[in-house]
Design an enzyme around this catalytic site. Structure first.
Site, PDB file in Angstrom:
ATOM      1  N   ASP A 455     -74.743  95.504 108.521  1.00  0.00           N
ATOM      2  CA  ASP A 455     -75.542  96.563 109.124  1.00  0.00           C
ATOM      3  C   ASP A 455     -75.554  96.425 110.648  1.00  0.00           C
ATOM      4  OD1 ASP A 455     -77.199  98.781 109.266  1.00  0.00           O
ATOM      5  OD2 ASP A 455     -78.682  97.999 107.852  1.00  0.00           O
ATOM      6  N   ASP A 523     -78.963 106.605 105.286  1.00  0.00           N
ATOM      7  CA  ASP A 523     -80.136 106.010 104.642  1.00  0.00           C
ATOM      8  C   ASP A 523     -80.889 107.038 103.802  1.00  0.00           C
ATOM      9  OD1 ASP A 523     -79.683 103.510 105.678  1.00  0.00           O
ATOM     10  OD2 ASP A 523     -81.135 103.688 107.308  1.00  0.00           O
TER      11      ASP A 523
END
Length: 695
Positions: A455, A523
Site C-alpha cells: 500500500d 477502497d
C-alpha cells in the site's frame, strides 16, 4: 515483411505491427519527423508521403515532430527542455545513425555543439499493435561546457501525432479517493490541454493514458488512437489540437512542471515507456489490444489464475489479533477461499493510524508468539498466507522515525505535513531502499509469505532531500527505488505474488503492473459504484489484474444495501476477493457465498484470460468455445458480441440452446428480477459439429 525497414534515399523508417504501420523520417534539419500512424503501408508508400511542413512563418508549430524541442520557430510545449552551463537553452539535432534489429529501432541524435546525446527507442511486437517508445539522454562529456551538468527541465518519453481530422475527441479518466477511473469523453479544445499528477504517484484523480478519435467512434467501430504511460510517479501528458490544420499531438512522460534535475558528465537517463496503439475497431478493440499487450509484455506472471482471496480489514479494522483472525480464516476456508490476507494492524504499536508505521515486527501483545501460529493455521486450512505492508511510509510516532527523522521527504525550515498521520520515506536514498528490502526479505522468508498487499496511502509534500546536490531527482528516483525493491523481492522469492495499492487506485498504472500481479483499484467496494470504476479501469487494464471484493451490506462506505448475489456478480468481473465480516454472516449467506465462490471458479479462466466485450449493463468474456456473460440492472436482453453467427451455443446451467446469429442480432433474454440490483451470470458453450451451413 520486416518489422522495421528503412529507405536511405528519403531517410524514411517504417515500423510494421500485425495490423498497422508507423512511419517517420529524418528531416532536412536532422530532426525526426512523423509521417504516418494507422492502416498498413509499404515502405515505398511511406517514402512517398510528404512531411507536414511548419508553415505560417512566425506562427510555426511543433506538429509532427517525434520529439519536439525548444529551438527555432517552434512555440508549442517541447517534449525535451534543457539548459546548459552558461545559460544557453534548446537543442539543434544532428542525426548520427540508427540501429534496427528484432523489432527494435534506435535513432541516435546529438546536439550540434553541446555534449548532449539522445537515442529515441521504438519497439514493435509480432503479436500486438502496441508500439513502445522511450528515450535515453546521455551527457557526452565532450565539447563546450564538458565538465558542467546539463539541467533538464522537461524530459517526455515521446510525442505521438494523430491526423488532424481524427483529433476531435479525447477519452480519459478523472476521479478521487473511492471514486477512481471515471471515464470522460469530450471534444478536444483547440490549443493545449494538460493532464498531470503532481503527487509523486500516478494518482486517484487521473490515470496516465489518453484515447483520441474523430468524434464518431463507439464501443464496436471507428478509428481510435490510444497512448499509455508506464510510470507510477508524477506525470504529465500534453495534448495539442492545432487550429491551423496540423496533426493532433500528444506528448507524455515522467515529472511535472516546476521540477528539474541535472544530467552530470558521463551520465545516462532512461525514460519510462510511453506506448501507443492504433485500432480500427472502436474503443472495445482498443481496450482488448491493451489487455493482450499487458498480458504478453508487461505482467510478470500473466498465465497464473489469480486466487480467490479473503482480506480481514473490513471485518476487524485495527483489532487484529490471533483469535479473531483464526476464526475468520476458518470461515473463509469453508467458503472455498484460496488466500487469506491479514491487513493493517498486525505490527508494531499499530492500534490506529497514529502510530507504528515503520516498525515491521508483529505486535507482541496481539501475537505473543509471532505470526507463526496464524500462518500455520491458515496453511492447515488449505489456504495461502498474505500480509498488508506499507513500506514507503512511517508515522512520526514510531521507533523508525525516532531513529531516522532524516529518512522522510522534508525541506529545511518547512513543516512536515502529515497526511493520514504519516510521512513519506525517501526511496531515492539507497540506505532507505536497502532497509526496506532487508525487512521485507526477512518477513517473507521467515513465514514463506505467499502474497503482499503493498500500500501507499499519501501523496508527496515538502519533497526535499537536504544535503543532496540535486534533490529534485527524488521525484523520479523514488519511483525507481520502489520498482527496485519489488524486483529484488520477486527475484529472492519466486513464489511471492504482490498486489499494488495506493489508498485504493492511487497507483493503478502500467508501471506498477510490470512489477506486481494485480491492483486494488479502489477502497470503494460498493457494487453499484464499482460498475463505473471497473468500467473506466477496463479501458486499458485487463480483468486478471483487477482486484474486486464482496463486502457487507449495508456497504461500510456508502451504507447502500444490495443482495449478496449482486455483490458477488459485480466482483466476479475481475479477480474475486471477499472482505466482509464473515463472523456476522448468517448461515444462509455463508451457504450462498460458498455456491457463488464455486461458480466463480468455473468461470474464472474465461473471465481472467478471455477477451472482454463491454455491453450495455453487462460484460462478456470469451475464451475458445466458452462464453461468460455477467449482467446487471434493469436490462432484459443482452445483445452479445463477436460470436460465430453460424454456431450454436448451449446454456450450461439450463441446457437451452441459442443460435449465434440470434444472440448477435436480437440478444440473449435475461431472467432478471425487477430493480436495479438484479444480476446474473450466464455460461454458454459452443457446440461442436452444430454450425449452421450458410450463416
Amino acid at each position: 515483411m520486416s518489422q522495421v525497414s528503412f529507405d536511405p534515399s528519403s531517410r524514411t523508417f517504417l515500423l510494421a505491427t500485425p495490423a498497422t504501420s508507423y512511419a517517420l523520417r529524418i528531416g532536412a534539419d536532422d530532426a525526426p519527423r512523423h509521417l504516418h500512424w494507422g492502416t498498413p503501408l509499404t515502405l515505398e508508400q511511406a517514402s512517398s508521403l510528404r512531411l507536414h511542413d511548419d508553415l505560417h512563418s512566425s506562427f510555426a508549430s511543433t506538429g509532427g515532430h517525434e520529439l519536439p524541442v525548444e529551438g527555432g520557430a517552434h512555440f508549442a510545449a517541447p517534449s525535451l527542455l534543457v539548459r546548459y552551463a552558461g545559460g544557453a537553452r534548446g537543442v539543434e539535432w544532428q542525426y548520427e545513425g540508427h540501429e534496427d534489429a528484432g523489432g527494435e529501432l534506435h535513432l541516435h541524435l546529438r546536439d550540434r555543439h553541446y555534449p548532449l546525446a539522445c537515442t529515441l527507442h521504438y519497439t514493435v511486437h509480432d503479436d500486438s499493435d502496441v508500439i513502445e517508445r522511450s528515450l535515453t539522454l546521455r551527457h557526452l562529456n565532450t565539447g563546450g561546457g564538458a565538465g558542467e551538468p546539463i539541467e533538464v527541465l522537461r524530459c517526455d518519453s515521446a510525442a505521438w501525432s494523430v491526423p488532424a481530422h481524427s483529433g476531435v475527441r479525447i477519452s480519459h479518466t478523472v476521479g478521487q479517493w473511492c471514486g477512481e477511473t471515471q471515464l470522460q469523453r469530450a471534444q478536444a479544445p483547440y490549443a493545449e490541454t494538460v493532464f498531470t499528477s503532481r503527487r509523486g504517484i500516478s494518482g486517484h484523480h487521473g490515470n496516465p493514458w489518453l484515447m483520441v478519435d474523430g468524434g464518431t467512434a463507439d464501443e464496436a467501430s471507428g478509428e481510435v488512437w490510444s497512448m499509455v504511460l508506464a510510470w507510477s510517479g508524477s506525470w504529465r501528458i500534453t495534448a495539442r489540437r492545432d487550429h491551423l490544420g496540423g496533426p493532433f499531438t500528444v506528448s507524455g512522460g515522467a515529472g511535472h512542471d516546476g521540477i528539474s534535475w541535472r544530467l552530470t558528465p558521463g551520465e545516462s537517463h532512461h525514460s519510462p515507456v510511453f506506448a501507443g496503439q492504433y485500432s480500427r475497431g472502436g474503443f472495445g478493440a482498443a481496450s482488448r489490444g491493451w489487455h493482450d499487450y499487458i498480458a504478453a509484455h508487461v505482467l510478470p506472471e500473466p498465465d497464473e489464475l489469480r486466487p480467490v482471496l479473503y482480506n480481514s480489514w473490513e471485518a476487524t479494522g485495527w483489532n487484529v489479533e490471533l483469535p479473531s483472525q483464526r476464526a475468520l480464516a476458518e470461515r473463509a476456508a469453508e467458503l472455498g477461499v484460496e488466500l487469506f490476507v491479514v491487513d493493517d494492524g498486525w505490527f508494531g504499536q499499530r492500534t490506529s493510524d497514529h502510530a507504528g508505521l515503520g516498525d515491521w515486527h508483529p505486535n507482541p501483545e496481539r501475537f505473543p508468539d509471532g505470526l507463526g501460529p496464524l500462518v500455520d493455521e491458515v496453511r492447515k486450512l488449505g489456504m495461502r498466507f498474505g500480509l498488508w505492508v506499507e513500506p514507503e511510509m512511517t508515522n512520526p510516532d514510531s521507533d523508525l522515525y525516532r531513529s531516522h527523522p532524516d529518512w522522510v521527504l522534508h525541506m529545511p525550515h518547512r513543516r512536515r505535513t502529515e497526511l493520514r498521520n504519516q510521512l513519506v520515506l525517501n526511496f531515492a536514498r539507497t540506505d532507505v531502499a536497502e532497509w526496506a528490502f532487508t525487512w521485507l526479505d526477512r518477513l517473507v522468508a521467515t513465514h514463506a509469505v505467499d502474497y503482499l498487499k503493498w500500500d501507499m496511502n499519501r501523496a508527496f509534500t515538502e519533497a526535499g532531500w537536504p544535503g543532496h546536490p540535486d534533490g529534485e531527482r527524488l521525484w523520479h528516483e523514488h519511483t525507481l527505488g520502489v520498482y527496485g525493491v519489488l524486483d529484488r523481492l520477486r527475484h529472492a522469492h519466486p513464489g511471492l505474488r504482490i498486489e499494488g495499492c495506493a489508498g485504493g487506485g492511487g497507483r493503478a498504472d502500467l508501471g506498477m503492473l510490470a512489477h506486481t500481479d494485480q491492483t486494488w483499484i479502489s477502497d470503494n467496494t460498493d457494487a453499484r459504484d464499482r460498475i463505473a470504476i471497473q468500467h473506466g479501469y477496463s479501458q486499458i487494464y485487463p480483468a486478471r489484474t483487477m482486484s474486486a471484493w464482496v463486502t457487507d451490506s449495508p456497504n461500510p462506505l456508502t451504507r447502500r444495501t444490495a443482495p449478496l448475489s449482486y455483490r458477488f456478480h459485480i466482483a466476479m468481473t475481475g479477480a474475486l476477493g471477499i472482505g466482509g465480516d464473515l463472523a456476522h454472516w448468517t448461515e444462509a449467506e455463508l451457504d450462498e457465498a460458498r455456491e457463488l465462490v464455486a461458480l466463480y471458479k468455473t468461470v474464472r479462466p474465461v473471465v481472467q484470460f478471455g477477451t472482454q466485450h463491454r455491453l450495455d449493463d453487462a460484460v462478456q468474456y470469451q475464451l475458445a468455445d466458452s462464453v461468460v456473460l455477467i449482467a446487471w440492472g434493469p436490462s432484459r436482453r443482452a445483445r452479445m458480441a463477436d460470436l460465430s453467427a453460424a454456431a450454436v451455443y448451449v446454456d450450461e446451467a439450463t441446457g437451452e440452446t441459442h443460435h449465434g446469429a440470434a444472440l448477435l442480432t436480437h440478444g440473449l433474454a435475461l431472467d432478471l428480477d425487477a430493480g436495479d440490483r438484479a444480476s446474473t451470470v450466464i455460461r454458454l458453450k459452443r457446440q461442436p459439429g452444430r454450425d449452421v451451413a450458410g450463416s
